[in-house]
Structures are given as structure tokens and as C-alpha cells.
Design a protein around this motif. Structure first.
Motif: not given
Length: 158
Positions: A79-105
Motif C-alpha cells: 500500500k501507499v498511505l497518502c495522509q499528509g496535506l498534498h501527501g502524494c500530489r503529482y506522484a506517479r504510483i505504479v503497482g501495489g495493492t492499494a492507495i489510501n488518499c486520506d489527506g486533503s488534496n
């Protein structure tokens, strides 16, 4: 990598957990390969176009700091856990089982490709603003403006 810019442009190959809790701790790394990766500092795993190295983990990648994984190329084992504000902004995520986008933007403007199970967009305006989501089983949009102006290709269920 607990000091500011302490692992800047580094090559890290560890069979352990890599922690980047400081401001820009692992910023613009040439490559990071770890058991798990913790980008909890502000801009800690910021990816630069001039240093397009990959941030890879056998298990999870945590992007909890402000813009912790901004513009970063990520390859999680699980997994990728994107919990910070703009945590994964403009990121390129390939593969894995899941992404949790919990932070604003947290997952806006990015590219998210080939997650085996789901992408959960629970933060305000997460997965929005021309985010590109491809080839995942399910996208869950829970928050206000989640998924706005985004593109979905090869997604079984939204």
C-alpha cells in the motif's frame, strides 16, 4: 535520514525500514529501495524532475508529511498511505495493492496505475484535478470534490 536534507540525492538500498522524518530528508533521491518507507517529514520524499529516481518498498510507503511524496515516482509492494496535506500530489504510483488518499488534496494531479485492489479517495479534493487512474479494480470516492476533473481508464467500479 533524520536530518534536514540528510539523504538528499542518495542511493539507498536497504532490506530494512527507511525513515525520512525530517524536512527534505530523502528529497530527490537517486533511488530508494527498502522493506518499508516512511516519508513523514515535509517534502521528505519529494521527487525532482532532475533526479527521477524511484522510491520502492517491499511493503508499504507512508506519505504523511506536508507534500511528503510530492512529485515522487513510487513503487509499493503493498500500500501507499497518502495522509499528509498534498501527501502524494503529482506522484506517479505504479503497482501495489492499494492507495489510501486520506489527506486533503493528497492524490491530485498524479498518475496511479495498476493497483491490484483499490484506490480510496477520502480526503477533501483527493484524487482530483486531472489525476489519471488506470487499471485498478475499484476507486472509492468519499470526500467532497474527490475525483473532480479526473480521468479513469480500465477501472471496474467507481
Amino acid at each position: 535520514c533524520s536530518g534536514s536534507l540528510s539523504c538528499w540525492q542518495a542511493d539507498l538500498d536497504a532490506n530494512k525500514n527507511v525513515l525520512c522524518p525530517a524536512y527534505s530528508g530523502c528529497r530527490s533521491a537517486n533511488s530508494v529501495t527498502a522493506k518499508s518507507l516512511d516519508c513523514s517529514g515535509a517534502f521528505s520524499c519529494y521527487g525532482s524532475s532532475s533526479s527521477p529516481g524511484m522510491y520502492s518498498a517491499d511493503t508499504n510507503i507512508f506519505c504523511g508529511g506536508y507534500s511528503g511524496c510530492l512529485n515522487a515516482p513510487l513503487r509499493p509492494g503493498k500500500k501507499v498511505l497518502c495522509q499528509g496535506l498534498h501527501g502524494c500530489r503529482y506522484a506517479r504510483i505504479v503497482g501495489g495493492t492499494a492507495i489510501n488518499c486520506d489527506g486533503s488534496n493528497s492524490c491530485d494531479y498524479g498518475k496511479y496505475i495498476n493497483q491490484n485492489k483499490f484506490i480510496c479517495c477520502a480526503g477533501s479534493a483527493s484524487c482530483s484535478n486531472q489525476a489519471e487512474i488506470r487499471n485498478t479494480d475499484e476507486v472509492r470516492l468519499y470526500a467532497r470534490f474527490a475525483g473532480d476533473w479526473s480521468q479513469f481508464y480500465g477501472v471496474s467500479m467507481v
